[in-house]
Design a protein around this motif. Structure first.
Motif, mmCIF file in Angstrom:
data_model
loop_
_atom_site.group_PDB
_atom_site.id
_atom_site.type_symbol
_atom_site.label_atom_id
_atom_site.label_comp_id
_atom_site.label_asym_id
_atom_site.label_seq_id
_atom_site.Cartn_x
_atom_site.Cartn_y
_atom_site.Cartn_z
ATOM 1 N N ASN A 28 65.821 44.337 42.841
ATOM 2 C CA ASN A 28 64.994 45.440 42.330
ATOM 3 C C ASN A 28 65.350 46.800 42.933
ATOM 4 N N ILE A 29 66.642 47.056 43.072
ATOM 5 C CA ILE A 29 67.092 48.382 43.518
ATOM 6 C C ILE A 29 68.052 48.993 42.491
ATOM 7 N N TYR A 30 68.029 48.460 41.281
ATOM 8 C CA TYR A 30 68.850 48.963 40.181
ATOM 9 C C TYR A 30 68.002 49.881 39.313
ATOM 10 N N SER A 43 71.748 57.910 39.979
ATOM 11 C CA SER A 43 71.994 56.821 40.931
ATOM 12 C C SER A 43 72.509 57.375 42.253
ATOM 13 N N ASP A 44 72.293 56.620 43.328
ATOM 14 C CA ASP A 44 72.888 56.991 44.609
ATOM 15 C C ASP A 44 74.412 57.031 44.469
ATOM 16 N N PHE A 95 67.211 52.308 55.601
ATOM 17 C CA PHE A 95 66.571 51.092 55.118
ATOM 18 C C PHE A 95 66.118 51.326 53.682
ATOM 19 N N ILE A 96 66.501 50.442 52.789
ATOM 20 C CA ILE A 96 66.155 50.544 51.370
ATOM 21 C C ILE A 96 65.110 49.478 51.044
ATOM 22 N N PRO A 97 63.882 49.868 50.747
ATOM 23 C CA PRO A 97 62.869 48.869 50.367
ATOM 24 C C PRO A 97 63.265 48.169 49.074
ATOM 25 N N THR A 98 62.927 46.901 48.980
ATOM 26 C CA THR A 98 63.150 46.135 47.753
ATOM 27 C C THR A 98 61.780 45.809 47.154
ATOM 28 N N PRO A 99 61.353 46.548 46.134
ATOM 29 C CA PRO A 99 60.005 46.386 45.582
ATOM 30 C C PRO A 99 59.814 45.021 44.922
#
Length: 591
Positions: free
Chosen positions: A397-399, A409-410, A472-476
């Motif tokens: 869930n980081i797309y 997008s990053d 840190f990238i949260p993953t919802p």
């Protein structure tokens, strides 16, 4: 070891400003679903423009990169790493600095590491510990999975906190490591039910720990103490049995399942059959199992190649696993990067159970998949992007923040030279370990440039990373790619869409036929249990996000690696699944 420059502790303000704007021209963009010629403009770490040069005016002070003859691809996402992990009386020597530096050098711009609490340790405290290790050191962005190593009411409550407050949507369970991490089936059902209630993603290490414990006890008693005892204690059917059982348990709880680190053909085929039966399951294989087999490893070096599940003996296994990626039985590639030095591996001399498990892979994963997949003719470039980046971004869930070259997008970007080669060696890699299991292997596919959120961190072999630059990238929770399937919101393609896909796949299908890639038989997993499970609707709603590299058709049943024997055991249970002609020529089976 590499002699590249020492790390920059933090990116100075003036350096940040100088790297704020990058323009990439004349390249071919490759996403998971299509490739096309276009330029890319980056500002403040975000992709601001994708299109022809005639449609953009480039401001002054921009770094311009000419990508003529090269590919512009999304940075790799490695969903399976273990940086500075304590294991087996040692600590992995790749910490979050060395490990992410190696990742960037190989074209991976994000990792997802595993928090592994000790039994009876708070998951929140373990999570905080991993964050304290990672945040000051990471050179690229990262996320976290959390292992469920024991089960109680407090663990269930902490799952909710991790999902709702701390940015974690994926939790790994273990069917192996008896008396350490292993959960029984009853606990697994409770865990899967809780994860489903939180809209998370269940992960599993699938090996039958009870069988492994029995086999280990027997082998040691027989005097088999060397590294060969490791695979003997956990043959393919021990992995396959657990894969099948995990799929059934998760399906009964209506929980999406990610099967982590598969290393055998039979296990990969089981995941594929489950998906075609309507199960929401995703499969990952590893760089180590794609890049080599144990058949080519000298006896004295086998101690350095110990993983769980093990790298298999058969020289055909890497190719079979790559075929599974090609026709979407498996969806992802990870590295399981967990490196130890030779002195640490030597702790297991005389007792294979004491060998620290783990090998390198985070730096070489992208090139290995290109070499063994695209260069070998089994994958096309779009499928390469899917299995090294996009599928992980969608499942967790980081797309499209990650895993795609698109406006907004990053700017995690790799400028990829598909024709260049490099030779893998411990003398030039960026890991902290003193050996490399792919030593001497020459691979096609080389990073010319690697950009992490718009910052050029690798340029033609010169790696210049900034310690602590990563975030840190949260993953919802509730990834749509996963939960739209479970909730029935994904509609089948119309006939017009299917015809378009068939036209798009025509050349790929022809090439696969020439390579004699066998298509998995279109039968439900329930058939393997002689009708003990309900028959789902035909076809699977769990599909690859790319139609590339997927072929529809029927397998010649005479060539299938599985047969179903209508035999009865003493309890009257039917359907023993037998593997024909396994490595070594000995037949095997599991219930």
């Amino acid at each position: 070891m590499s002699t590249s420059p020492k790390p920059v502790k933090k990116v100075p303000i003036h350096l940040q400003s100088a790297q704020n704007r990058v323009y990439i021209k004349n390249g071919e963009i490759v996403n998971h679903d299509k490739s096309f010629k276009a330029d890319v403009y980056i500002e403040d770490g975000i992709i601001k423009f994708v299109g022809p040069s005639s449609e953009i005016t480039i401001p002054g002070g921009v770094r311009t990169i000419d990508a003529s003859g090269l590919m512009i691809i999304p940075g790799g996402i490695d969903p399976h790493t273990h940086m500075q992990l304590p294991f087996g009386g040692a600590v992995a020597v790749d910490d979050f600095y060395h490990g992410t530096k190696a990742a960037v050098a190989g074209g991976t711009t994000m990792i997802i590491d595993f928090v592994l609490p000790n039994k009876h340790e708070s998951m929140i405290e373990a999570y905080d510990k991993w964050r304290s290790w990672a945040d000051p050191k990471v050179c690229c962005d990262y996320g976290l999975h959390v292992g469920i190593t024991w089960w109680s009411k407090s663990v269930s409550e902490e799952l909710g906190i991790l999902c709702k407050e701390l940015g974690v949507n994926s939790f790994k369970t273990f069917m192996a490591y008896k008396n350490l991490y292993q959960l029984n089936d009853s606990d697994l059902l409770d865990v899967f039910e809780r994860i489903r209630g939180l809209n998370g993603v269940a992960m599993v290490h699938a090996e039958n720990g009870d069988i492994i414990a029995k086999n280990t006890q027997r082998l040691l008693a027989e005097g088999i103490t060397g590294p060969e005892g490791h695979e003997l204690s956990r043959p393919e059917e021990v992995e396959a049995e657990a894969v099948h059982r995990a799929c059934v348990l998760a399906h009964q709880m209506k929980t999406p399942l990610f099967v982590s680190g598969l290393t055998s053909k039979s296990s990969a085929e089981l995941v594929g059959r489950a998906r075609r039966s309507g199960y929401c399951v995703f499969g990952e294989t590893l760089a180590s199992s794609l890049g080599r087999s144990m058949s080519g490893v000298p006896k004295g070096d086998r101690i350095y190649c110990i993983t769980s599940p093990p790298i298999r003996e058969s020289a055909e296994t890497p190719r079979q696993l790559m075929k599974s990626l090609a026709y979407d039985d498996l969806q992802l590639t990870g590295s399981d990067n967990c490196t130890f030095n030779k002195e640490h591996k030597a702790l297991g001399k005389g007792d294979f159970t004491k060998i620290p498990n783990g090998v390198n892979g985070v730096e070489d994963r992208m090139s290995l998949v290109w070499e063994k997949g695209v260069h070998a003719g089994l994958l096309d470039p779009c499928r390469f992007v899917a299995v090294t980046s996009t599928n992980a971004a969608k499942i967790f869930n980081i797309y499209p923040q990650k895993g795609r070259i698109a406006v907004g997008s990053d700017a995690d970007i790799v400028i990829w030279n598909p024709n260049a080669t490099r030779t893998i060696s411990k003398d030039t890699h960026h890991h902290a370990c003193d050996f490399n299991i792919f030593e001497g292997m020459t691979v096609h596919g080389v990073c010319e440039f690697v950009l992490v959120r718009g910052r050029i961190c690798a340029e033609r072999g010169n790696v210049r990373v900034a310690e602590g630059f990563g975030r840190f990238i949260p993953t919802p929770v509730r990834p749509p790619f996963v939960y739209d399937i479970i909730e029935g919101k994904v509609q089948a393609s119309s006939e017009e869409q299917q015809e378009h896909q068939e036209r798009q796949n025509g050349n790929v299908a022809k090439r696969f036929a020439e390579l004699d890639i066998q298509i998995p038989v279109q039968e439900p997993l329930s058939a393997m249990l002689a009708g003990n499970l309900p028959m789902p609707a035909e076809g699977s709603l769990c599909s690859t996000p790319s139609v590339r590299g997927r072929v529809d058709g029927k397998r010649d049943l005479q060539e299938s690696s599985f047969s179903i024997s209508e035999e009865l055991d003493k309890s009257g249970v039917r359907a023993c699944i037998k593997v024909k002609n396994p490595p070594g020529g000995k037949s095997s089976g599991f219930w």
